[in-house]
Motif scaffolding. Structure first.
Motif, PDB file in Angstrom:
ATOM      1  N   ARG A   1       8.057   3.034   7.146  1.00  0.00           N
ATOM      2  CA  ARG A   1       8.685   4.099   7.921  1.00  0.00           C
ATOM      3  C   ARG A   1       7.814   5.333   7.807  1.00  0.00           C
ATOM      4  O   ARG A   1       7.372   5.683   6.716  1.00  0.00           O
ATOM      5  N   GLN A   2       7.580   5.977   8.940  1.00  0.00           N
ATOM      6  CA  GLN A   2       6.757   7.185   8.944  1.00  0.00           C
ATOM      7  C   GLN A   2       7.486   8.295   9.674  1.00  0.00           C
ATOM      8  O   GLN A   2       7.708   8.222  10.889  1.00  0.00           O
ATOM      9  N   TYR A   3       7.836   9.333   8.931  1.00  0.00           N
ATOM     10  CA  TYR A   3       8.401  10.524   9.532  1.00  0.00           C
ATOM     11  C   TYR A   3       7.270  11.376  10.101  1.00  0.00           C
ATOM     12  O   TYR A   3       6.119  11.287   9.676  1.00  0.00           O
ATOM     13  N   SER A   4       7.654  12.232  11.042  1.00  0.00           N
ATOM     14  CA  SER A   4       6.667  13.067  11.706  1.00  0.00           C
ATOM     15  C   SER A   4       5.881  13.891  10.689  1.00  0.00           C
ATOM     16  O   SER A   4       6.467  14.486   9.776  1.00  0.00           O
ATOM     17  N   ARG A   5       4.574  13.878  10.804  1.00  0.00           N
ATOM     18  CA  ARG A   5       3.670  14.657   9.957  1.00  0.00           C
ATOM     19  C   ARG A   5       3.703  14.218   8.486  1.00  0.00           C
ATOM     20  O   ARG A   5       3.405  15.001   7.590  1.00  0.00           O
TER      21      ARG A   5
ATOM     22  N   GLN B   1       0.822  -1.203   0.000  1.00  0.00           N
ATOM     23  CA  GLN B   1       0.000   0.000   0.000  1.00  0.00           C
ATOM     24  C   GLN B   1       0.857   1.255   0.000  1.00  0.00           C
ATOM     25  O   GLN B   1       1.926   1.293   0.613  1.00  0.00           O
ATOM     26  N   TYR B   2       0.367   2.251  -0.703  1.00  0.00           N
ATOM     27  CA  TYR B   2       1.051   3.526  -0.828  1.00  0.00           C
ATOM     28  C   TYR B   2       0.155   4.603  -0.222  1.00  0.00           C
ATOM     29  O   TYR B   2      -1.008   4.728  -0.588  1.00  0.00           O
ATOM     30  N   PHE B   3       0.732   5.380   0.675  1.00  0.00           N
ATOM     31  CA  PHE B   3      -0.057   6.292   1.477  1.00  0.00           C
ATOM     32  C   PHE B   3       0.030   7.731   0.983  1.00  0.00           C
ATOM     33  O   PHE B   3       1.061   8.176   0.459  1.00  0.00           O
ATOM     34  N   GLY B   4      -1.055   8.466   1.191  1.00  0.00           N
ATOM     35  CA  GLY B   4      -1.051   9.901   0.980  1.00  0.00           C
ATOM     36  C   GLY B   4      -0.420  10.604   2.174  1.00  0.00           C
ATOM     37  O   GLY B   4      -0.021   9.964   3.150  1.00  0.00           O
ATOM     38  N   PRO B   5      -0.350  11.940   2.126  1.00  0.00           N
ATOM     39  CA  PRO B   5       0.330  12.701   3.180  1.00  0.00           C
ATOM     40  C   PRO B   5      -0.510  12.890   4.441  1.00  0.00           C
ATOM     41  O   PRO B   5       0.024  13.334   5.459  1.00  0.00           O
ATOM     42  N   GLY B   6      -1.797  12.561   4.400  1.00  0.00           N
ATOM     43  CA  GLY B   6      -2.633  12.654   5.582  1.00  0.00           C
ATOM     44  C   GLY B   6      -3.424  13.944   5.689  1.00  0.00           C
ATOM     45  O   GLY B   6      -3.043  14.980   5.128  1.00  0.00           O
ATOM     46  N   THR B   7      -4.545  13.853   6.399  1.00  0.00           N
ATOM     47  CA  THR B   7      -5.359  15.012   6.757  1.00  0.00           C
ATOM     48  C   THR B   7      -5.476  15.038   8.272  1.00  0.00           C
ATOM     49  O   THR B   7      -5.904  14.067   8.886  1.00  0.00           O
TER      50      THR B   7
ATOM     51  N   THR C   1       8.968   6.696  13.029  1.00  0.00           N
ATOM     52  CA  THR C   1       8.170   5.594  13.569  1.00  0.00           C
ATOM     53  C   THR C   1       8.151   4.478  12.538  1.00  0.00           C
ATOM     54  O   THR C   1       7.912   4.726  11.348  1.00  0.00           O
ATOM     55  N   TYR C   2       8.403   3.265  12.985  1.00  0.00           N
ATOM     56  CA  TYR C   2       8.450   2.101  12.090  1.00  0.00           C
ATOM     57  C   TYR C   2       7.256   1.206  12.385  1.00  0.00           C
ATOM     58  O   TYR C   2       7.026   0.800  13.531  1.00  0.00           O
ATOM     59  N   LEU C   3       6.487   0.932  11.351  1.00  0.00           N
ATOM     60  CA  LEU C   3       5.289   0.105  11.494  1.00  0.00           C
ATOM     61  C   LEU C   3       5.475  -1.204  10.734  1.00  0.00           C
ATOM     62  O   LEU C   3       5.870  -1.196   9.572  1.00  0.00           O
ATOM     63  N   CYS C   4       5.186  -2.304  11.402  1.00  0.00           N
ATOM     64  CA  CYS C   4       5.129  -3.564  10.671  1.00  0.00           C
ATOM     65  C   CYS C   4       3.713  -3.737  10.131  1.00  0.00           C
ATOM     66  O   CYS C   4       2.743  -3.190  10.682  1.00  0.00           O
ATOM     67  N   ALA C   5       3.612  -4.483   9.048  1.00  0.00           N
ATOM     68  CA  ALA C   5       2.310  -4.760   8.445  1.00  0.00           C
ATOM     69  C   ALA C   5       2.352  -6.136   7.820  1.00  0.00           C
ATOM     70  O   ALA C   5       3.403  -6.585   7.353  1.00  0.00           O
TER      71      ALA C   5
ATOM     72  N   THR D   1       8.551   4.019  17.812  1.00  0.00           N
ATOM     73  CA  THR D   1       9.209   5.309  17.560  1.00  0.00           C
ATOM     74  C   THR D   1      10.691   5.196  17.889  1.00  0.00           C
ATOM     75  O   THR D   1      11.060   4.823  18.998  1.00  0.00           O
ATOM     76  N   LEU D   2      11.525   5.494  16.913  1.00  0.00           N
ATOM     77  CA  LEU D   2      12.976   5.409  17.035  1.00  0.00           C
ATOM     78  C   LEU D   2      13.584   6.799  16.967  1.00  0.00           C
ATOM     79  O   LEU D   2      13.226   7.592  16.093  1.00  0.00           O
TER      80      LEU D   2
END
Lengths: 117, 112
Positions: free
Chosen positions: B37-41, A106-112, B86-90, B107-108
């Motif tokens: 991987r998810q960076y802030s915002r 899955q590919y995500f958007g930047p969020g709301t 933040t690292y998420l497994c799926a 969160t790392l």
């Protein structure tokens, strides 16, 4: 241009108001998803759609509705917003599994970022 | 019991450290495993993808899957401040039409 776009990026609304979050994608994917993300709860699936005529409820669909207007567009509505719907909302897309059964990613958007007062 | 368990951390390490992030799961039907991987915002972005058991390496990142133990890991070698996220497994099962199940994320923070 981003492959998955979401509008608006930030929204403040009041309890009881109806609002719509929109998602568009240029990846040509059939499958689209709406998630919400809350601190300590992770990503939770609200609704998903595997093609234009297919809509499925996710883990937490109560209080939400969706519309798949086209392959590229998937909207999330809050009919009567309440404060516990304050969260970060993500749209995601994925391609269908191939003939060999390889699972899509899955590919995500930047969020709301939504705040309900 | 949640289908996917992931320690939220936070995890703080110095630059250059080896980082180990882990998830456990209960559904033996899961065959496809991913790390985001998810960076802030920002929205999550796919980092690693593994099918069934085994290892996969991509630069400083190594993903491991142990289906017998229902345990997956992400190793980061020579960690950098830019790895702070933040690292998420799926994961998902083989059947067509199955949505991804996400862990809550770890969160790392990597300090220089």
């Amino acid at each position: 241009d981003a492959d998955v776009t979401q509008t608006p990026r930030n929204r403040i609304t009041k309890t009881g108001k109806r609002i719509m979050l929109e998602c568009s994608q240029t990846k040509g994917h059939d499958r689209m998803y709406w998630y919400r993300q809350d601190p300590g709860l992770g990503l939770r699936l609200i609704y998903y759609s595997f093609d234009v005529k297919d809509i499925n409820k996710g883990e937490i669909s109560d209080g939400y509705s969706v519309s798949r207007q086209a392959q590229a567009k998937f909207s999330l509505s809050l009919e009567s917003a309440i404060p516990n719907q304050t969260a970060l909302y993500f749209c995601a897309t994925s391609d269908s599994p191939g003939a060999g059964g390889i699972q899509e990613t899955q590919y995500f958007g930047p969020g709301t970022r939504l705040l309900v007062l | 019991q949640k289908e996917v368990e992931q320690d939220p951390g936070p995890l703080s390490v110095p630059e250059g450290a080896i980082v180990s992030l882990n998830c456990t799961y209960s559904n033996s039907a899961f065959q496809y495993f991913m790390w985001y991987r998810q960076y802030s915002r920002k929205g999550p972005e796919l980092l690693m993808y593994t099918y069934s058991s085994g290892n996969k390496e991509d630069g400083r990142f190594t993903a491991q899957v142990d289906k017998s133990s229902k345990y997956i890991s992400l190793f980061i070698r020579d960690s950098q401040p830019s790895d702070s996220a933040t690292y998420l497994c799926a994961m998902s099962a083989r059947q067509a039409g199955t949505a991804l199940i996400f862990g809550k994320g770890t969160t790392l923070s990597v300090s220089s």
